[in-house]
Design an enzyme around this catalytic site. Structure first.
Site, mmCIF file in Angstrom:
data_model
loop_
_atom_site.group_PDB
_atom_site.id
_atom_site.type_symbol
_atom_site.label_atom_id
_atom_site.label_comp_id
_atom_site.label_asym_id
_atom_site.label_seq_id
_atom_site.Cartn_x
_atom_site.Cartn_y
_atom_site.Cartn_z
ATOM 1 N N ASP A 171 0.860 -1.175 0.000
ATOM 2 C CA ASP A 171 0.000 0.000 0.000
ATOM 3 C C ASP A 171 0.896 1.226 0.000
ATOM 4 O O ASP A 171 2.082 1.152 0.378
ATOM 5 C CB ASP A 171 -0.921 0.000 1.226
ATOM 6 C CG ASP A 171 -1.943 1.135 1.207
ATOM 7 O OD1 ASP A 171 -2.231 1.655 0.108
ATOM 8 O OD2 ASP A 171 -2.458 1.506 2.274
ATOM 9 N N SER A 172 0.314 2.341 -0.375
ATOM 10 C CA SER A 172 1.080 3.582 -0.325
ATOM 11 C C SER A 172 1.297 4.044 1.112
ATOM 12 O O SER A 172 2.151 4.897 1.363
ATOM 13 C CB SER A 172 0.365 4.676 -1.121
ATOM 14 O OG SER A 172 -0.931 4.895 -0.582
ATOM 15 N N CYS B 284 -4.060 -1.278 -2.107
ATOM 16 C CA CYS B 284 -4.106 0.165 -2.322
ATOM 17 C C CYS B 284 -5.097 0.395 -3.448
ATOM 18 O O CYS B 284 -4.890 -0.089 -4.562
ATOM 19 C CB CYS B 284 -2.720 0.682 -2.700
ATOM 20 S SG CYS B 284 -2.661 2.430 -3.190
ATOM 21 N N GLU C 252 -6.887 8.899 10.150
ATOM 22 C CA GLU C 252 -5.481 8.973 10.552
ATOM 23 C C GLU C 252 -5.287 9.866 11.781
ATOM 24 O O GLU C 252 -4.301 9.720 12.507
ATOM 25 C CB GLU C 252 -4.623 9.446 9.375
ATOM 26 C CG GLU C 252 -4.612 8.442 8.234
ATOM 27 C CD GLU C 252 -3.466 8.631 7.265
ATOM 28 O OE1 GLU C 252 -2.746 9.649 7.361
ATOM 29 O OE2 GLU C 252 -3.288 7.750 6.399
ATOM 30 N N CYS D 189 -12.056 2.161 0.037
ATOM 31 C CA CYS D 189 -10.797 2.679 0.573
ATOM 32 C C CYS D 189 -10.441 1.831 1.784
ATOM 33 O O CYS D 189 -11.318 1.535 2.607
ATOM 34 C CB CYS D 189 -10.931 4.148 0.982
ATOM 35 S SG CYS D 189 -9.493 4.814 1.851
ATOM 36 N N HIS E 288 -8.919 2.560 4.390
ATOM 37 C CA HIS E 288 -9.078 3.238 5.684
ATOM 38 C C HIS E 288 -10.491 3.042 6.244
ATOM 39 O O HIS E 288 -10.699 3.077 7.461
ATOM 40 C CB HIS E 288 -8.842 4.747 5.542
ATOM 41 C CG HIS E 288 -7.401 5.151 5.470
ATOM 42 N ND1 HIS E 288 -6.560 4.742 4.469
ATOM 43 C CD2 HIS E 288 -6.664 5.954 6.279
ATOM 44 C CE1 HIS E 288 -5.365 5.280 4.660
ATOM 45 N NE2 HIS E 288 -5.401 6.011 5.761
#
Length: 270
Positions: free
Chosen positions: A7-8, A70, A147, A185, A187
């Site tokens: 993943d990035s 990702c 985050e 996504c 996240h």
């Protein structure tokens, strides 16, 4: 078997988190290309170059199977990644669309993701190939909120409510009858309870991280049945980051759901 997960940044750790109980005898290699994130603000050519160098690193570490955890890289670089290697490669977009096809009764799908993923229309294309209609919406505020650690914060709940209200209104205006929402996504699984609370119980939420893990496990089981070895060791993980191993340990622990004690710093160039 060595499974490379790329993943990035940190979101792909939700895919790894889902993989661990499904493949307890595997050795996992996780690379977060944190020095070059976010991929979403880069050109397609740059994203392809970054993704190829990252996956090449995992192959050099002995990866037998690659999971591109990702959404941006899956949307814009999966073809080039697959062409560059002989090992099996699985991206998160195809798996999310597969799960949507298996779950939806109305064949109308909602997708939320980052600006880059939604702008690529990769989910819409993947759903169309599977006989589904997809309505996509970018939700750019959700990644920074996750985050920041605000996964239970009322501000995040209100942002989720606004995004989903807008999306459902668009679906109504488009004469769609959605019964499935894909979290586009990696996240977003951390926000799943909040997202489900903002939706009608009639709309099923698909976690693309969990879908990817399940389909990767199925593919690997097929590989072993064709002659691969299941091995006898218990699961192990090695973590690599291209910037700030301390930040990776701290933030990554939140995504993985368990402590990350050691991260190896690697330099993949510019």
């Amino acid at each position: 078997m060595k499974i490379g997960v790329f993943d990035s940044g940190f979101g792909g750790l939700t895919v790894l988190r889902a993989l661990l109980p499904l493949l307890p005898q595997a050795e996992f290699l996780y690379l977060g290309d944190t020095a070059r994130l976010p991929y979403g603000s880069k050109s397609r050519a740059t994203i392809v170059r970054y993704a190829l160098s990252s996956t090449r690193f995992l192959l050099e570490q002995g990866a037998d199977f690659l999971v591109i955890a990702c959404n941006t890289a899956s949307a814009l670089a999966l073809k080039e990644i697959k062409e560059s290697t002989t090992v099996p490669v699985l991206g998160v977009i195809e798996t999310g669309a597969n799960e949507a096809r298996s779950q939806s009764k109305t064949r109308d799908i909602l997708v939320i993701g980052t600006d880059a993923t939604i702008s690529s229309h990769a989910y819409a294309a993947a759903c169309r190939e599977r006989g589904l209609r997809a309505l996509e919406k970018a939700c750019p505020l959700l990644v920074p909120l996750v985050e920041e650690g605000w996964v239970d914060h009322p501000v995040t709940a209100e942002v989720v409510r606004i995004y989903l209200t807008e999306l459902l209104q668009q679906a109504q205006e488009s004469d769609l009858d959605p019964d499935t929402l894909v979290l586009g996504c990696t996240h977003y699984p951390l926000l799943r309870p909040m997202i489900e609370a903002a939706l009608s119980p009639a709309i099923r939420v698909i976690d693309s991280a969990q879908a990817t893990a399940s389909q990767a496990a199925e593919q690997i089981a097929g590989h072993r049945a064709r002659g691969g070895s299941a091995g006898s060791q218990s699961c192990s993980c090695r973590f690599f980051a291209t910037d700030s191993v301390a930040k990776f340990r701290n933030l990554g622990t939140r995504f993985l759901g368990s402590p990350i004690h050691q991260v190896e710093l690697v330099d993949l160039g510019g």
